[in-house]
Structure formats: C-alpha cells, structure tokens
Design a protein around this motif. Structure first.
Motif, PDB file in Angstrom:
ATOM      1  N   ASP A   1       4.250   1.077  -1.194  1.00  0.00           N
ATOM      2  CA  ASP A   1       5.351   0.819  -2.119  1.00  0.00           C
ATOM      3  C   ASP A   1       5.228   1.755  -3.314  1.00  0.00           C
ATOM      4  OD1 ASP A   1       7.366  -0.187  -3.667  1.00  0.00           O
ATOM      5  OD2 ASP A   1       6.589  -2.228  -3.749  1.00  0.00           O
ATOM      6  N   PRO A   2       6.281   2.555  -3.591  1.00  0.00           N
ATOM      7  CA  PRO A   2       6.198   3.472  -4.733  1.00  0.00           C
ATOM      8  C   PRO A   2       6.108   2.747  -6.078  1.00  0.00           C
ATOM      9  CG  PRO A   2       8.343   3.673  -3.643  1.00  0.00           C
ATOM     10  CD  PRO A   2       7.531   2.695  -2.860  1.00  0.00           C
ATOM     11  N   ALA A   3       6.574   1.507  -6.138  1.00  0.00           N
ATOM     12  CA  ALA A   3       6.490   0.759  -7.389  1.00  0.00           C
ATOM     13  C   ALA A   3       5.055   0.331  -7.683  1.00  0.00           C
ATOM     14  CB  ALA A   3       7.393  -0.475  -7.327  1.00  0.00           C
ATOM     15  N   VAL A   4       4.258   0.228  -6.630  1.00  0.00           N
ATOM     16  CA  VAL A   4       2.845  -0.139  -6.786  1.00  0.00           C
ATOM     17  C   VAL A   4       2.041   1.116  -6.472  1.00  0.00           C
ATOM     18  CG1 VAL A   4       0.976  -1.611  -5.961  1.00  0.00           C
ATOM     19  CG2 VAL A   4       3.319  -2.493  -6.030  1.00  0.00           C
ATOM     20  N   GLY A   5       1.524   1.730  -7.480  1.00  0.00           N
ATOM     21  CA  GLY A   5       0.753   2.953  -7.282  1.00  0.00           C
ATOM     22  C   GLY A   5      -0.588   2.678  -6.627  1.00  0.00           C
ATOM     23  N   PRO A   6      -1.265   3.740  -6.208  1.00  0.00           N
ATOM     24  CA  PRO A   6      -2.561   3.561  -5.557  1.00  0.00           C
ATOM     25  C   PRO A   6      -3.602   2.885  -6.451  1.00  0.00           C
ATOM     26  CG  PRO A   6      -1.854   5.867  -5.448  1.00  0.00           C
ATOM     27  CD  PRO A   6      -0.843   5.119  -6.244  1.00  0.00           C
ATOM     28  N   GLU A   7      -3.556   3.175  -7.741  1.00  0.00           N
ATOM     29  CA  GLU A   7      -4.538   2.568  -8.651  1.00  0.00           C
ATOM     30  C   GLU A   7      -4.307   1.068  -8.787  1.00  0.00           C
ATOM     31  OE1 GLU A   7      -7.768   2.053 -10.820  1.00  0.00           O
ATOM     32  OE2 GLU A   7      -7.239   3.925  -9.815  1.00  0.00           O
TER      33      GLU A   7
ATOM     34  N   ASP B   1       0.821  -1.209   0.000  1.00  0.00           N
ATOM     35  CA  ASP B   1       0.000   0.000   0.000  1.00  0.00           C
ATOM     36  C   ASP B   1       0.857   1.263   0.000  1.00  0.00           C
ATOM     37  OD1 ASP B   1       0.838  -0.674   2.567  1.00  0.00           O
ATOM     38  OD2 ASP B   1      -0.840   0.396   3.510  1.00  0.00           O
TER      39      ASP B   1
END
Length: 93
Positions: free
Chosen positions: A45-51, A43
């Motif tokens: 992690d910058p590699a995993v965006g909010p979308e 939630d």
C-alpha cells in the motif's frame, strides 16, 4: 512419591517444555501478525510506507520480554535435568 532427584528432573522437564512452547508461541503470533497485515495488502500500500509497515510488524516489548524469559527457562530446565540425572545414581532407596 517422587524422591528429590526425580522431582528435580520433572521440574527441569517442565521448564524446558514450557520455555519451548512459549518461545514458539510468541514467534508464531509475531508471524501471524505479519501475515495478517500482508494479507490486507499493507506491505504494498503506497499510503503505508516500508518504514511504517516495518514498525507495525516489529515485535512488541511484551513479545520480546516473553520470548527472552521463555528462552531463559530452557537452559535452567536443562541444568535441573542434568542435576537430577546426576543425583539419580547417588540417591538411596
């Protein structure tokens, strides 16, 4: 041996119980999936965006189908309970 009204009431009670249990189980599993991914830190992690995170934790089509089918069983079971209860007074020995 169960008479007609008792069998209707038992069937209604079973439908309400199964519908409630499945609906709660689907919600609990969806929440568990969210918590698992959050515990992994996805939630923030910058590699995993909010979308992308929102798409990962969103209910699947199977989750929705099972939840809505379970939610539909509850009113059907309540109607059967009511019908069996109403017939109970009119049933003979």
């Amino acid at each position: 041996m169960l008479n007609n009204s008792q069998a209707t009431m038992v069937l209604g009670l079973v439908l309400v119980a199964v519908g409630t249990a499945v609906a709660f189980a689907v919600r609990a599993l969806s929440f568990a999936r969210y918590m698992h991914l959050e515990d992994l830190g996805m939630d923030v992690d910058p590699a995993v965006g909010p979308e992308l995170f929102r798409q990962l934790v969103a209910p699947t089509d199977a989750d929705r189908i099972f939840f809505y089918l379970a939610a539909a069983l509850i009113p059907v079971g309540l109607v059967l309970l009511f019908i069996g209860w109403r017939r109970r007074g009119h049933a003979g020995p």
